[in-house]
Write an enzyme that holds these catalytic residues in place. Sequence first.
Site, short mmCIF file in Angstrom:
data_model
loop_
_atom_site.label_atom_id
_atom_site.label_comp_id
_atom_site.label_asym_id
_atom_site.label_seq_id
_atom_site.Cartn_x
_atom_site.Cartn_y
_atom_site.Cartn_z
N ASP A 82 0.80 -1.23 0.00
CA ASP A 82 0.00 0.00 0.00
C ASP A 82 0.83 1.27 0.00
O ASP A 82 0.42 2.29 0.54
CB ASP A 82 -0.92 -0.01 1.22
CG ASP A 82 -0.14 -0.27 2.51
OD1 ASP A 82 1.09 -0.05 2.52
OD2 ASP A 82 -0.75 -0.71 3.50
N GLU A 125 -0.72 -9.02 -1.04
CA GLU A 125 -1.18 -8.48 0.25
C GLU A 125 -2.37 -7.55 0.05
O GLU A 125 -2.40 -6.40 0.50
CB GLU A 125 -0.06 -7.75 1.01
CG GLU A 125 -0.33 -7.57 2.49
CD GLU A 125 0.74 -6.75 3.20
OE1 GLU A 125 1.00 -5.62 2.79
OE2 GLU A 125 1.32 -7.26 4.16
N GLU A 168 -1.88 5.30 3.18
CA GLU A 168 -1.89 3.90 2.74
C GLU A 168 -3.29 3.34 2.52
O GLU A 168 -3.49 2.51 1.62
CB GLU A 168 -1.13 3.02 3.73
CG GLU A 168 0.38 3.21 3.74
CD GLU A 168 0.85 4.39 4.57
OE1 GLU A 168 -0.01 5.10 5.16
OE2 GLU A 168 2.06 4.62 4.64
N HIS A 205 7.51 4.86 12.51
CA HIS A 205 7.75 5.68 11.32
C HIS A 205 6.48 6.23 10.66
O HIS A 205 6.58 7.02 9.74
CB HIS A 205 8.49 4.85 10.25
CG HIS A 205 7.62 3.82 9.59
ND1 HIS A 205 7.44 2.56 10.11
CD2 HIS A 205 6.85 3.87 8.48
CE1 HIS A 205 6.61 1.87 9.33
NE2 HIS A 205 6.24 2.65 8.34
#
Length: 375
Positions: free
Chosen positions: A98, A120, A134, A210
């Site tokens: 993503d 995924e 994302e 992050h």
Amino acid sequence: MPIKILSVFGTRPEAIKMAPIVRELLQRSSQFESIVCVTAQHREMLDQILRSFGLTADFDLNVMQHAQSPAQVASRVLAEMPAILDQVRPDMVLVQGDTTTTFATAIAAFLGRYPVGHVEAGLRTGDLQAPFPEEMNRRVTTVVSALHFTPTREASNALLREGVADERIVLAGNTVIDALLQSIRPDYVFDEPALRELPRTGKILLVTTHRRESIGEPMRQVCQAILRLKKAHADLTVVIPTHRNPAVREIVVGTLAGQPGIVLIDPLPYLDFVHLMARSDIILTDSGGVQEEAPSLKRPVLVIRDVTERPEGVTAGVAKLLGTDPDRIFDAVNTLLTDPSAYRAMVGAVNPYGDGHAAKYIADAILQWHRHQNR
Ligand code: UD1
Ligand code: UDP
């Protein structure tokens, strides 16, 4: 004629999760021709993973710039990708996850009329703003993909609810488990000197952070919680492999550098990192991949996010969704450090993310799809 697959990836986690597939395609050279294009949305962190898995790229867009925005990355990928697609003329373009690389490549392939396979697929929080950007990237990638390789039953169900046809969904498991099981070994010796010097006594807390939506106050709160934990537990060692995003470094290094018992290090090569997870007692993270790896290593994972697109770990009991409130983080880690029964309750679960053969199932499904196309 072998089926021509163009695998495109750009960041550290995409490279880790695509590596088992590229290996599988290369091994099955009578069935597949494997071509790799990296966008290098990440430069150093991508190259570190390419080295870890012995992968080489046939094309390298080298798009990374200091403190880039997702729109800048997307515009560079969209500008460069059509020429590569038209040179390679793949039967399928594989994208993973993503990131901006994922969605920009998927759009470029769709516009060029090349079928997209999404590895995924089907992860959702249901909140378009989290994780940002994302959740948008994964939804857009779904819309333009021909085949959807899901890691779990929940992910397949999410796609079915959105109207994706059942025959286009392949429940494969997550390739992150393939990579992990191919890498873990009992006699491993760390490359990184700071890890070879970790104390033999006392507990180890591994931290990674992050996420763009955490940058600012939420990340500062996480750092405050770590300082409090260190104060309360003199024999605790906190290890933080720090992401290269300058906005992350400013907060994490700015708040925690020079504190005794807090080891700040650069991003680790994959083998060092997974063996550090195995050596740690507790993992505190906002990473997607780390949430998936921890259950296989029987390590409790505390997720410093408000929502997760990976509810399976929480349901299995090996993950807890904490948010970034410093008191909540302190209490959760403190409980695991001091209460053995609370610790045991979290580490008994079975890994819900696959059996380590996802790459094989994905290659088999592409073969079947291709035969069907050419009937
Ligand atoms: C990206 C992905 C995120 C993924 C994360 C994995 C998007 C929008 N975000 O986030 O989904 O979880 O990667 O780590 O695609 N940098 C370097 N060297 C590197 C890597 C990064 O210097 O090897 C610095 C650069 O200044 C770069 C910045 O980090 O501009 C941000 O990188 P970017 O890929 O845009 O975003 P991430 O936050 O890493
Ligand atoms: N990882 C690594 N070195 C590190 C930190 C993480 O190799 O120093 C690996 C980790 O094993 C996992 C992946 O990187 O497979 C997670 O990447 P990241 O947290 O950057 O991204 P996310 O999974 O959140 O998208």
